[in-house]
Design a protein around this motif. Structure first.
Motif, PDB file in Angstrom:
ATOM      1  N   ALA A   9     -26.618  30.594  64.268  1.00  0.00           N
ATOM      2  CA  ALA A   9     -27.884  29.881  64.131  1.00  0.00           C
ATOM      3  C   ALA A   9     -28.126  29.583  62.653  1.00  0.00           C
ATOM      4  N   PHE A  10     -29.382  29.468  62.259  1.00  0.00           N
ATOM      5  CA  PHE A  10     -29.728  29.039  60.914  1.00  0.00           C
ATOM      6  C   PHE A  10     -30.355  30.190  60.143  1.00  0.00           C
ATOM      7  N   ASN A  11     -30.077  30.260  58.849  1.00  0.00           N
ATOM      8  CA  ASN A  11     -30.650  31.286  57.987  1.00  0.00           C
ATOM      9  C   ASN A  11     -31.777  30.696  57.145  1.00  0.00           C
ATOM     10  N   PRO A  12     -32.673  31.538  56.667  1.00  0.00           N
ATOM     11  CA  PRO A  12     -33.661  31.055  55.702  1.00  0.00           C
ATOM     12  C   PRO A  12     -32.942  30.590  54.427  1.00  0.00           C
ATOM     13  N   LEU A  13     -33.618  29.736  53.660  1.00  0.00           N
ATOM     14  CA  LEU A  13     -33.040  29.309  52.381  1.00  0.00           C
ATOM     15  C   LEU A  13     -32.879  30.516  51.468  1.00  0.00           C
TER      16      LEU A  13
END
Length: 251
Positions: A240-244
């Motif tokens: 999935a996606f990680n925080p910046l």
């Protein structure tokens, strides 16, 4: 249907060859490893006509010549799967090998362009065809060490969309397929044969398989003629996606 697949000797390319063969397509299989091409042709030649090309798609003149001189039975191409691609290294940009950058650009961008430029005019003249470009989620979501690879896949996405704009008014389709983690030889290539580092990429996860991507590609190609799938992005549920990222300096 006649389908040309680049990078056909492994991974997604080989899976696409098997998928299209099961559905009766004639195949033009392009790759650099002759023995693998021969093995795949022997396997699938029992199902459909096969023509193989031992070819490095980075070689502009060879691509132009070989694709211009396809045997008559294979010359009318309905589908081009621009699958061949590489990723080399995972060092930060400031420590990367320039030769790795050049090889990545020559394969992922220039090779794709050479094949497309050789085949697209015929599709337009026949007012029929489908170009599948293999992109990556890396074209949308950068990661440390991705630099040039991410850039080449961003190119694939935007080139695909812009080409569709040029083709408005024709029946030629263009689709960018943008997978996340797929278990293939790409990791071994990236780490230049380091099996332990390659295996670590997939450790304790359930990545997608080349067959998963081949299934999606075949689905895109077999949609109704009036529909164009512009792009498909897909990931395994383990990704999935990680925080910046934020760097906090200690003062």
């Amino acid at each position: 249907m006649t389908v040309l697949i680049t990078g056909a000797t492994a991974g997604i390319g080989a899976a696409c060859a098997r998928r299209f063969a099961l559905h009766g397509a004639r195949l033009v299989l392009v790759g650099r490893r002759a023995h693998r091409l021969d093995t795949l042709a022997h396997e699938l030649g029992k199902l459909v006509p096969i023509h193989t090309l031992e070819l490095d798609i980075r070689n502009r003149s060879a691509v132009q010549q070989e694709l211009a001189e396809l045997p008559a039975e294979f010359a009318t191409l309905d589908v081009l799967v621009n699958n061949a691609g590489i990723a080399l290294g995972l060092e930060p940009a400031q420590r990367s090998d320039l030769d790795d950058w050049v090889a990545t650009v020559e394969t992922n961008i220039m090779g794709l362009l050479y094949c497309t430029h050789a085949i697209l005019p015929g599709m337009v003249a026949r007012n029929k065809g489908h170009i599948i470009n293999l992109g990556s989620v890396a074209g949308s979501y950068p990661y440390p060490g991705g630099h040039v690879y991410c850039g080449t896949k961003a190119f694939v996405h935007q080139f695909s969309l812009a080409m569709r704009a040029d083709l408005l008014g024709t029946k030629v389709h263009v689709t960018s397929i943008e997978p996340g983690k797929v278990q293939s030889e790409l990791a071994q290539v990236r780490f230049k044969g380091n099996a332990a580092r390659a295996a670590a990429v997939y450790a304790d996860t359930e990545p997608m398989t080349p067959d998963d991507i081949a299934d999606v590609i075949h689905w895109c190609v077999t949609r109704p003629a009036h529909a164009n799938i512009n792009s498909i992005e897909l990931m395994p549920v383990d990704q999935a996606f990680n925080p910046l990222a934020v760097h906090r300096a200690r003062i």
